[in-house]
Design a protein around this motif. Structure first.
Motif, PDB file in Angstrom:
ATOM      1  N   ALA A   1       0.849  -1.196   0.000  1.00 19.78           N
ATOM      2  CA  ALA A   1       0.000   0.000   0.000  1.00 19.78           C
ATOM      3  C   ALA A   1       0.886   1.249   0.000  1.00 19.78           C
ATOM      4  O   ALA A   1       2.117   1.163   0.103  1.00 19.78           O
ATOM      5  N   GLN A   2       0.242   2.409  -0.076  1.00 24.98           N
ATOM      6  CA  GLN A   2       0.953   3.691  -0.123  1.00 24.98           C
ATOM      7  C   GLN A   2       1.863   3.859   1.090  1.00 24.98           C
ATOM      8  O   GLN A   2       1.443   3.622   2.225  1.00 24.98           O
ATOM      9  N   SER A   3       3.102   4.283   0.831  1.00 22.97           N
ATOM     10  CA  SER A   3       4.050   4.497   1.926  1.00 22.97           C
ATOM     11  C   SER A   3       4.493   5.954   1.950  1.00 22.97           C
ATOM     12  O   SER A   3       4.415   6.664   0.950  1.00 22.97           O
ATOM     13  N   ALA A   4       4.976   6.362   3.122  1.00 27.00           N
ATOM     14  CA  ALA A   4       5.500   7.713   3.294  1.00 27.00           C
ATOM     15  C   ALA A   4       6.929   7.713   2.781  1.00 27.00           C
ATOM     16  O   ALA A   4       7.740   6.888   3.217  1.00 27.00           O
ATOM     17  N   TYR A   5       7.256   8.606   1.859  1.00 29.23           N
ATOM     18  CA  TYR A   5       8.603   8.577   1.301  1.00 29.23           C
ATOM     19  C   TYR A   5       9.641   8.955   2.349  1.00 29.23           C
ATOM     20  O   TYR A   5       9.533   9.971   3.035  1.00 29.23           O
ATOM     21  N   THR A   6      10.636   8.107   2.471  1.00 30.63           N
ATOM     22  CA  THR A   6      11.854   8.412   3.229  1.00 30.63           C
ATOM     23  C   THR A   6      12.984   7.759   2.440  1.00 30.63           C
ATOM     24  O   THR A   6      12.751   6.814   1.674  1.00 30.63           O
ATOM     25  N   PRO A   7      14.222   8.230   2.624  1.00 30.44           N
ATOM     26  CA  PRO A   7      15.326   7.590   1.915  1.00 30.44           C
ATOM     27  C   PRO A   7      15.641   6.193   2.472  1.00 30.44           C
ATOM     28  O   PRO A   7      16.385   5.435   1.867  1.00 30.44           O
ATOM     29  N   ASP A   8      15.038   5.836   3.611  1.00 30.37           N
ATOM     30  CA  ASP A   8      15.253   4.530   4.232  1.00 30.37           C
ATOM     31  C   ASP A   8      14.343   3.490   3.582  1.00 30.37           C
ATOM     32  O   ASP A   8      13.208   3.303   4.005  1.00 30.37           O
ATOM     33  N   GLU A   9      14.844   2.831   2.534  1.00 27.06           N
ATOM     34  CA  GLU A   9      14.049   1.838   1.813  1.00 27.06           C
ATOM     35  C   GLU A   9      13.515   0.743   2.729  1.00 27.06           C
ATOM     36  O   GLU A   9      12.370   0.344   2.623  1.00 27.06           O
ATOM     37  N   LEU A  10      14.359   0.235   3.606  1.00 29.02           N
ATOM     38  CA  LEU A  10      13.978  -0.877   4.471  1.00 29.02           C
ATOM     39  C   LEU A  10      12.899  -0.490   5.481  1.00 29.02           C
ATOM     40  O   LEU A  10      11.984  -1.253   5.745  1.00 29.02           O
TER      41      LEU A  10
ATOM     42  N   PHE B   1      12.057 -11.190  -2.403  1.00 26.48           N
ATOM     43  CA  PHE B   1      10.883 -10.424  -2.814  1.00 26.48           C
ATOM     44  C   PHE B   1      11.024  -8.930  -2.547  1.00 26.48           C
ATOM     45  O   PHE B   1      10.075  -8.169  -2.729  1.00 26.48           O
ATOM     46  N   LYS B   2      12.226  -8.480  -2.122  1.00 28.41           N
ATOM     47  CA  LYS B   2      12.418  -7.038  -1.922  1.00 28.41           C
ATOM     48  C   LYS B   2      12.420  -6.339  -3.269  1.00 28.41           C
ATOM     49  O   LYS B   2      12.611  -6.970  -4.312  1.00 28.41           O
ATOM     50  N   GLU B   3      12.197  -5.037  -3.233  1.00 27.15           N
ATOM     51  CA  GLU B   3      12.128  -4.276  -4.481  1.00 27.15           C
ATOM     52  C   GLU B   3      13.477  -4.274  -5.174  1.00 27.15           C
ATOM     53  O   GLU B   3      14.520  -4.382  -4.531  1.00 27.15           O
ATOM     54  N   ARG B   4      13.437  -4.147  -6.478  1.00 27.99           N
ATOM     55  CA  ARG B   4      14.668  -4.066  -7.256  1.00 27.99           C
ATOM     56  C   ARG B   4      15.401  -2.783  -6.893  1.00 27.99           C
ATOM     57  O   ARG B   4      14.781  -1.743  -6.668  1.00 27.99           O
ATOM     58  N   MET B   5      16.695  -2.858  -6.809  1.00 28.44           N
ATOM     59  CA  MET B   5      17.517  -1.684  -6.551  1.00 28.44           C
ATOM     60  C   MET B   5      17.718  -0.984  -7.887  1.00 28.44           C
ATOM     61  O   MET B   5      18.316  -1.555  -8.802  1.00 28.44           O
ATOM     62  N   LEU B   6      17.170   0.206  -8.008  1.00 28.12           N
ATOM     63  CA  LEU B   6      17.295   0.942  -9.265  1.00 28.12           C
ATOM     64  C   LEU B   6      18.705   1.516  -9.407  1.00 28.12           C
ATOM     65  O   LEU B   6      19.346   1.370 -10.437  1.00 28.12           O
ATOM     66  N   SER B   7      19.189   2.167  -8.346  1.00 24.26           N
ATOM     67  CA  SER B   7      20.557   2.692  -8.343  1.00 24.26           C
ATOM     68  C   SER B   7      20.964   2.945  -6.901  1.00 24.26           C
ATOM     69  O   SER B   7      20.121   3.021  -6.014  1.00 24.26           O
ATOM     70  N   ILE B   8      22.256   3.057  -6.687  1.00 23.03           N
ATOM     71  CA  ILE B   8      22.779   3.255  -5.335  1.00 23.03           C
ATOM     72  C   ILE B   8      22.433   4.654  -4.814  1.00 23.03           C
ATOM     73  O   ILE B   8      22.245   4.854  -3.639  1.00 23.03           O
ATOM     74  N   VAL B   9      22.332   5.622  -5.721  1.00 22.20           N
ATOM     75  CA  VAL B   9      21.927   6.984  -5.345  1.00 22.20           C
ATOM     76  C   VAL B   9      20.560   7.267  -5.952  1.00 22.20           C
ATOM     77  O   VAL B   9      20.250   6.756  -7.035  1.00 22.20           O
ATOM     78  N   PRO B  10      19.710   8.030  -5.276  1.00 26.30           N
ATOM     79  CA  PRO B  10      18.387   8.327  -5.827  1.00 26.30           C
ATOM     80  C   PRO B  10      18.495   8.960  -7.227  1.00 26.30           C
ATOM     81  O   PRO B  10      19.330   9.828  -7.462  1.00 26.30           O
ATOM     82  N   ALA B  11      17.656   8.497  -8.127  1.00 24.09           N
ATOM     83  CA  ALA B  11      17.650   9.013  -9.500  1.00 24.09           C
ATOM     84  C   ALA B  11      17.133  10.443  -9.523  1.00 24.09           C
ATOM     85  O   ALA B  11      16.140  10.758  -8.873  1.00 24.09           O
TER      86      ALA B  11
END
Length: 184
Positions: free
Chosen positions: A10-19, A75-85
């Motif tokens: 479901a919808q999550s609150a954006y934070t840089p902490d993926e986990l 089943f974790k999300e794919r890592m798009l890049s090491i730094v935010p795009a």
């Protein structure tokens, strides 16, 4: 037949902490609605990505059925890049256009699909004939689905909701049917 119920979080609150990124208030309300979908289904196993938002989306199902939730890294999300795009739309489009391309420190579609399909095949073997809920994420879910049927592609991913629920029915490792149960 084995049924895998893929639940995009479901919808999550954006934070840089993926986990540790949690659900929003709307996300929690939608997670309760997802739990309701399974009231009349006999669930044998509940598995989740280690990410908090995926766990929070399916934990009500585990609770209702008295099941211990299994955490599965695959089943974790794919890592798009090491730094935010800087331009997420451009970055995600690029990896879907070129299956072997990966941004710095990220996973290509090929690598993420391999990871996701391997864990899915293990689950199909381990829990043959069972009904399994899997709390996961949009990109990895569609990459897994595309491993079994190539019609699940970037366009399909772009039209997903948060949350979204798909029932995949398998005979062994052969995908027999896909049914959308709900999209938030």
């Amino acid at each position: 037949m084995t049924n895998l119920y893929f639940v995009r979080h479901a919808q999550s609150a954006y934070t840089p902490d993926e986990l540790g990124r949690p659900l929003t208030e709307k996300g929690f309300a939608d997670a309760k609605k997802v739990t309701e979908i399974f009231k009349n289904v006999e669930i044998d196993v509940v598995i989740s990505s280690p990410y908090k938002r995926a766990i929070q989306t399916v934990e009500g199902i585990a609770h209702d059925f008295g099941k211990e939730m299994e955490i599965e890294e695959g089943f974790k999300e794919r890592m798009l890049s090491i730094v935010p795009a800087e331009d997420f739309t451009f970055a995600i489009t690029k990896v879907w256009e070129d299956e072997s391309f990966a941004w710095g420190g990220g996973e290509s579609n090929e690598a993420a699909r391999k990871r996701g399909s391997e864990v899915t095949c293990r689950i199909l073997e381990k829990y043959k004939g069972k009904d399994i809920v899997i709390g996961t994420h949009g990109n990895i879910m569609v990459l897994i689905m595309s491993y079994f049927d190539q019609q699940y592609d970037f366009s399909f991913w772009r039209n997903l909701e948060m949350p979204d629920v798909y029932k995949l029915t398998f005979d062994g490792r052969e995908l027999r049917s896909v049914e959308r149960l709900w999209g938030g």
